[in-house]
Design a protein around this motif. Structure first.
Motif, PDB file in Angstrom:
ATOM      1  N   TYR A   1      24.827  39.651  50.379  1.00 28.77           N
ATOM      2  CA  TYR A   1      24.945  40.531  49.210  1.00 28.77           C
ATOM      3  C   TYR A   1      23.763  40.433  48.248  1.00 28.77           C
TER       4      TYR A   1
ATOM      5  N   TYR B   1      43.411  38.926  37.653  1.00 24.38           N
ATOM      6  CA  TYR B   1      42.367  39.717  38.313  1.00 24.38           C
ATOM      7  C   TYR B   1      41.756  40.729  37.336  1.00 24.38           C
TER       8      TYR B   1
ATOM      9  N   ARG C   1      37.839  41.046  36.247  1.00 21.22           N
ATOM     10  CA  ARG C   1      37.032  42.284  36.287  1.00 21.22           C
ATOM     11  C   ARG C   1      36.449  42.607  34.913  1.00 21.22           C
TER      12      ARG C   1
ATOM     13  N   LYS D   1      32.408  42.833  33.756  1.00 20.20           N
ATOM     14  CA  LYS D   1      31.785  43.976  33.074  1.00 20.20           C
ATOM     15  C   LYS D   1      31.187  43.595  31.722  1.00 20.20           C
TER      16      LYS D   1
ATOM     17  N   ASP E   1      25.912  45.691  41.127  1.00 20.04           N
ATOM     18  CA  ASP E   1      27.087  46.444  40.683  1.00 20.04           C
ATOM     19  C   ASP E   1      28.370  45.644  40.941  1.00 20.04           C
ATOM     20  N   ILE E   2      29.422  46.068  40.288  1.00 17.99           N
ATOM     21  CA  ILE E   2      30.671  45.312  40.330  1.00 17.99           C
ATOM     22  C   ILE E   2      31.285  45.298  41.732  1.00 17.99           C
ATOM     23  N   LYS E   3      31.082  46.382  42.495  1.00 12.79           N
ATOM     24  CA  LYS E   3      31.642  46.427  43.854  1.00 12.79           C
ATOM     25  C   LYS E   3      31.039  45.339  44.731  1.00 12.79           C
ATOM     26  N   THR E   4      29.754  45.080  44.574  1.00 17.58           N
ATOM     27  CA  THR E   4      29.093  44.021  45.337  1.00 17.58           C
ATOM     28  C   THR E   4      29.729  42.676  45.024  1.00 17.58           C
TER      29      THR E   4
ATOM     30  N   LEU F   1      32.745  42.113  43.845  1.00 16.71           N
ATOM     31  CA  LEU F   1      34.131  42.069  44.314  1.00 16.71           C
ATOM     32  C   LEU F   1      34.213  41.829  45.822  1.00 16.71           C
ATOM     33  N   HIS F   2      33.293  42.431  46.587  1.00 15.57           N
ATOM     34  CA  HIS F   2      33.265  42.177  48.033  1.00 15.57           C
ATOM     35  C   HIS F   2      32.890  40.715  48.305  1.00 15.57           C
TER      36      HIS F   2
ATOM     37  N   ARG G   1      33.322  38.220  46.315  1.00 11.03           N
ATOM     38  CA  ARG G   1      34.455  37.385  45.882  1.00 11.03           C
ATOM     39  C   ARG G   1      35.506  37.278  46.983  1.00 11.03           C
ATOM     40  N   GLU G   2      35.835  38.408  47.621  1.00 13.06           N
ATOM     41  CA  GLU G   2      36.829  38.386  48.702  1.00 13.06           C
ATOM     42  C   GLU G   2      36.396  37.438  49.812  1.00 13.06           C
TER      43      GLU G   2
END
Length: 198
Positions: free
Chosen positions: A104, A156, A160, A164, A177-180, A182-183, A185-186
């Motif tokens: 990532y 959660y 988030r 931000k 970005d936040i999606k990166t 979150l992925h 983190r999973e």
């Protein structure tokens, strides 16, 4: 982190449901309750939002261990609170993190950990447990006091929001970005679980 010996050794009376469960087990002071919880094995519970699951399954994570003791503190009117913290997960802390960072393009994975605090001291009742980490978490990018048994969904959302409002504004995460996050983190959560089985 400090040890639970910094907390007051207040007697436990019949002040609430958690107090009652400890008394039924012959545990009659706050510190002895902390010791009992600390000595339980580290493990993921079947329902992290069930306050009493720790007693039923005789194991817990930072989430469930600290929920029980923070609730006991409320029942005993002690100024010991549950905190969530976001730390920078790297290979030094969790073996196997480097491939996630490479995938990532991150300097670290922002991950949640929780602990107890009385204002002056921080105590982690999972420290020394086989919890998938190589060492205790000492430094946090962000911390916040929460209710003792905060629901997983609410925790959660706080995570988030902290990403931000605080974490993604850090210089080293410019352009991420936040999606990166979150992925990553999973995958970080999967790695921590996998490390427990080694």
């Amino acid at each position: 982190m400090d040890t639970y010996s910094v907390f007051p050794d207040s007697p436990i009376g019949s002040f609430g449901p958690v107090s009652e469960v400890f008394l039924q087990r012959g545990i009659d002071t706050f510190r002895s309750a902390c010791r009992w919880v600390h000595e339980l094995p580290y493990g993921y519970n079947s329902d992290r939002d069930d306050l009493m699951i720790l007693f039923e399954e005789k194991m817990g994570t930072c989430t469930t261990k600290h929920a029980v003791i923070a609730t006991l503190a409320v029942e005993l009117n002690l100024l010991v609170e549950k905190n969530i913290g976001i730390y920078a997960m790297t290979e030094k802390i969790v073996t196997g993190t480097d491939p996630i960072l490479d995938k990532y393009g991150l300097p670290y994975v922002p991950m949640i950990h929780c602990f107890l605090a009385d204002g002056e001291h921080r105590v982690d009742l999972t420290e020394g447990n086989a919890n998938g980490k190589n060492r205790s978490i000492e430094d946090f990018l962000y911390t916040e006091t929460v209710i003792p048994n905060i629901a997983g969904r609410d925790e959660y959302l706080k995570y988030r929001n902290a990403l931000k409002e605080h974490i993604l504004k850090r210089t080293e995460l410019q352009g991420v970005d936040i999606k990166t996050i979150l992925h990553a983190r999973e995958e970080g959560l999967d790695l921590l679980k996998a490390n427990l089985e080694k």
